[in-house]
Motif scaffolding. Structure first.
Motif, PDB file in Angstrom:
ATOM      1  N   SER A  12     -12.125   2.161  -2.299  1.00 62.39           N
ATOM      2  CA  SER A  12     -11.738   1.471  -2.977  1.00 62.39           C
ATOM      3  C   SER A  12     -11.473   2.698  -3.767  1.00 62.39           C
ATOM      4  CB  SER A  12     -12.442   0.819  -3.332  1.00 62.39           C
ATOM      5  OG  SER A  12     -12.025  -0.409  -3.783  1.00 62.39           O
ATOM      6  N   ALA A  13      -9.809   2.197  -3.515  1.00 64.59           N
ATOM      7  CA  ALA A  13      -8.944   2.941  -4.356  1.00 64.59           C
ATOM      8  C   ALA A  13      -8.542   2.469  -6.248  1.00 64.59           C
ATOM      9  CB  ALA A  13      -7.328   3.088  -4.095  1.00 64.59           C
ATOM     10  N   LEU A  14     -10.055   2.652  -6.595  1.00 66.49           N
ATOM     11  CA  LEU A  14     -10.446   2.741  -7.971  1.00 66.49           C
ATOM     12  C   LEU A  14      -9.361   4.078  -8.831  1.00 66.49           C
ATOM     13  CD1 LEU A  14     -12.722   1.418  -7.100  1.00 66.49           C
ATOM     14  CD2 LEU A  14     -13.462   1.483  -8.997  1.00 66.49           C
ATOM     15  N   CYS A  15      -8.781   4.834  -8.679  1.00 70.24           N
ATOM     16  CA  CYS A  15      -8.542   5.969  -9.303  1.00 70.24           C
ATOM     17  C   CYS A  15      -6.913   5.683  -9.172  1.00 70.24           C
ATOM     18  CB  CYS A  15      -8.238   6.984  -9.336  1.00 70.24           C
ATOM     19  SG  CYS A  15     -10.519   7.732  -9.366  1.00 70.24           S
ATOM     20  N   TYR A  57     -11.915  10.282 -14.913  1.00 69.73           N
ATOM     21  CA  TYR A  57     -12.311   9.588 -16.619  1.00 69.73           C
ATOM     22  C   TYR A  57     -10.414   9.534 -16.893  1.00 69.73           C
ATOM     23  CZ  TYR A  57     -11.209  10.141 -21.144  1.00 69.73           C
ATOM     24  OH  TYR A  57     -10.624   9.887 -22.883  1.00 69.73           O
ATOM     25  N   ALA A  58      -9.065   9.725 -16.757  1.00 69.59           N
ATOM     26  CA  ALA A  58      -8.076   9.990 -16.540  1.00 69.59           C
ATOM     27  C   ALA A  58      -7.384   8.507 -16.096  1.00 69.59           C
ATOM     28  CB  ALA A  58      -7.016  10.517 -16.929  1.00 69.59           C
ATOM     29  N   LEU A  59      -7.718   8.403 -14.473  1.00 76.05           N
ATOM     30  CA  LEU A  59      -6.306   7.390 -13.725  1.00 76.05           C
ATOM     31  C   LEU A  59      -7.740   6.269 -13.771  1.00 76.05           C
ATOM     32  CD1 LEU A  59      -4.916  10.148 -12.014  1.00 76.05           C
ATOM     33  CD2 LEU A  59      -3.408   8.885 -13.411  1.00 76.05           C
ATOM     34  N   GLY A  60      -6.994   5.012 -13.121  1.00 74.64           N
ATOM     35  CA  GLY A  60      -7.601   3.570 -12.678  1.00 74.64           C
ATOM     36  C   GLY A  60      -8.623   3.764 -13.310  1.00 74.64           C
ATOM     37  N   ILE A  61      -9.059   2.972 -13.055  1.00 75.75           N
ATOM     38  CA  ILE A  61     -10.311   1.621 -13.577  1.00 75.75           C
ATOM     39  C   ILE A  61     -12.080   2.059 -13.291  1.00 75.75           C
ATOM     40  CG2 ILE A  61      -9.397  -0.452 -13.035  1.00 75.75           C
ATOM     41  CD1 ILE A  61     -10.873  -1.235 -10.487  1.00 75.75           C
ATOM     42  N   ASP A  62     -12.562   1.995 -14.274  1.00 73.06           N
ATOM     43  CA  ASP A  62     -14.195   2.040 -14.382  1.00 73.06           C
ATOM     44  C   ASP A  62     -14.975   2.232 -13.743  1.00 73.06           C
ATOM     45  OD1 ASP A  62     -16.098   3.738 -16.252  1.00 73.06           O
ATOM     46  OD2 ASP A  62     -17.486   1.462 -15.293  1.00 73.06           O
ATOM     47  N   SER A  63     -15.350   2.774 -12.430  1.00 71.27           N
ATOM     48  CA  SER A  63     -16.334   2.537 -11.349  1.00 71.27           C
ATOM     49  C   SER A  63     -17.492   1.804 -11.537  1.00 71.27           C
ATOM     50  CB  SER A  63     -16.711   4.402 -10.499  1.00 71.27           C
ATOM     51  OG  SER A  63     -16.933   4.941 -11.528  1.00 71.27           O
ATOM     52  N   THR A  64     -18.539   1.831 -12.946  1.00 70.67           N
ATOM     53  CA  THR A  64     -19.488   1.727 -12.628  1.00 70.67           C
ATOM     54  C   THR A  64     -19.475  -0.241 -13.140  1.00 70.67           C
ATOM     55  OG1 THR A  64     -20.607   3.076 -13.664  1.00 70.67           O
ATOM     56  CG2 THR A  64     -22.042   1.184 -14.306  1.00 70.67           C
TER      57      THR A  64
END
Length: 356
Positions: A12-15, A57-64
Motif C-alpha cells: 500500500s503506497a503510503l510513501c 519520515y519525509a514522504l506520504g502518511i504515517d504507517s502506524t
C-alpha cells in the motif's frame, strides 16, 4: 521438487509511491488515507495474505496511524507494518504493536527498518547494533514478562506493558539489508530476511550466506523477496506495459527521485544500481527480470515482467531457492494488484507465513 506454500503480500503506497507513469506525479495517486485504503481493500478482495505498509519520515502518511485506521476494515488479510525503529522508544513501540495486534485479532506482522533519528546520522555498525537491541527488546516486552535488559543503547528493568500479556503468539519481525552489518543483524534477531530483486545466482548466494550466519547464532531464518510485477495476458503486452511506465520519465527527474530517498546511499540501493547497469539494452538483467523501474525510484528497483505462466514460473524459481514470502507491488498499485490477483495468485500455493 515439492514447494511449501508461500505468503503473498501486496504493497500500500503510503510513501507517495504510486504512478501511472513513473516520475510523473499524479494528484489522484498521491498518498492519502482514502487512496491507500482503496489499495488495501483491493488486496483483501483479491486474496492476498498480507499487505506491506511502508514508512518514510519525509514522504506520504504515517504507517502506524494508517494501520490502526485500516485494521478494523480488514476481515482476513494480515498487515506488515514498517517501523522506522530509530525513531521509537522500545517500550512504547511494544505497546503500540500489542494494541494493533489486538485490533487485528492476531494478524499483525512488523517490518523493522534500521533508521536514524530524523536529522541525525549514526555510523552503520552502531546503528545496526541499536536495531538488534530493539528487535530483542520487542520480543521481550511482547512476551508479557518483566524485562531486565542491559545493552549498549538501551538499559531497562521494568515490567512489560499490560496489553502485551494478551498476545497469544509472537509477532514476527521482517528485516532486510545487504551490508555486512545488516546481514549480521538479521541473523541475530529477525524472523524473516527480506531481500530486493536480483539474479537467481545472486539470490542463491544470499540465501546460503544468511542460512550459515543464522546457524552460527543458533537460529533459523525464513526468507522473503520484495519485487514489482507487470503481468499481462501475453509477454508482448507485459513488455509494452513496462515500457509505458517509463514513457514520460525525464532522466534528470528520475535521478532526483532516487537521490531524495533516505536510503539512496545504502549498500542495497547500490546493488540495485549495479543490477540495472549490468542489464541488457532493454533493461532485462535475466529472463523476465526488468530493471527499468529503478530508473525512477530508490530501493526495490526491478520487476518480474511477463505473461501469467512466465510470472508464475519466475516466482516458483525463487521459491525453489528458499523464498517463503513475497512482497509484491506494481503501478498503479490497485490496478496491478487486481491483475496479479486474477492472472497469477489463484495458481500459486500460498498461505500466511507461520512463525513459531
Amino acid at each position: 521438487m515439492t514447494l511449501n506454500p508461500c505468503e503473498v503480500a501486496w504493497f500500500s503506497a503510503l510513501c507517495d509511491d504510486d504512478y501511472e507513469f513513473l516520475g510523473a506525479p499524479d494528484p489522484r495517486l498521491q498518498s492519502s488515507f482514502e487512496h491507500c485504503r482503496n489499495i488495501a481493500l483491493t488486496a483483501e478482495a483479491g486474496g492476498y495474505d498480507n499487505l506491506l505498509l511502508p514508512s518514510g519520515y519525509a514522504l506520504g502518511i504515517d504507517s502506524t496511524a494508517f494501520c490502526a485506521a485500516i485494521a478494523p476494515m480488514l476481515k482476513r488479510m494480515k498487515l506488515l507494518l514498517a517501523v522506522r525503529c530509530g525513531e521509537m522508544w522500545p517500550p512504547q513501540l511494544a505497546r503500540q504493536i500489542a494494541t494493533l495486534d489486538q485490533i487485528m485479532g492476531g494478524r499483525l506482522t512488523v517490518n523493522i527498518i534500521s533508521s536514524d533519528m530524523p536529522g541525525e546520522t549514526l555510523a552503520s555498525a552502531p546503528r545496526y547494533q541499536r536495531t538488534v537491541e530493539i528487535m530483542q527488546l520487542l520480543n521481550l516486552f511482547l512476551s508479557g514478562e518483566a524485562v531486565d535488559f542491559q545493552g549498549e543503547f538501551y538499559k531497562f528493568k521494568l515490567d512489560a506493558p499490560r496489553i502485551s500479556k494478551t498476545l497469544k503468539r509472537r509477532v514476527p519481525l521482517y528485516f532486510g539489508g545487504l551490508s555486512e552489518d545488516a546481514r549480521e543483524a538479521a541473523a541475530r534477531a529477525a524472523d524473516v530476511y527480506l531481500m530486493w530483486p536480483d539474479t537467481l545466482p545472486a539470490v542463491t548466494e544470499i540465501v546460503n550466506d544468511m542460512r550459515a550466519r543464522a546457524t552460527r547464532h543458533g537460529r533459523e531464518l525464513k526468507f522473503g523477496y520484495r519485487v514489482h510485477v507487470v503481468v499481462r495476458e501475453t509477454e508482448a503486452e507485459a513488455r509494452d506495459a513496462a515500457s509505458r511506465l517509463l514513457s514520460k520519465l525525464d532522466d534528470a527527474e528520475g535521478e532526483a527521485i532516487r537521490n531524495r530517498s533516505l536510503d539512496s546511499t545504502s549498500y542495497g540501493v547500490r546493488r540495485q544500481a549495479e543490477l540495472r547497469a549490468g542489464a541488457g539494452h532493454d533493461g532485462y538483467a535475466e529472463d523476465n527480470l526488468w530493471t527499468g523501474i529503478g530508473r525512477a525510484r530508490s530501493g526495490c528497483g526491478a520487476a518480474i515482467v511477463g505473461d501469467p505462466d512466465q510470472v508464475l514460473a519466475k516466482l516458483n524459481a525463487y521459491r525453489a531457492l528458499g523464498m517463503d514470502a513475497f512482497v509484491l507491488s506494481g503501478y498503479p498499485h490497485a490496478a496491478e494488484a487486481d491483475l496479479f490477483a486474477r492472472h497469477v495468485l489463484p495458481r500459486l500455493d500460498h498461505a500466511p507465513l507461520n512463525i513459531a
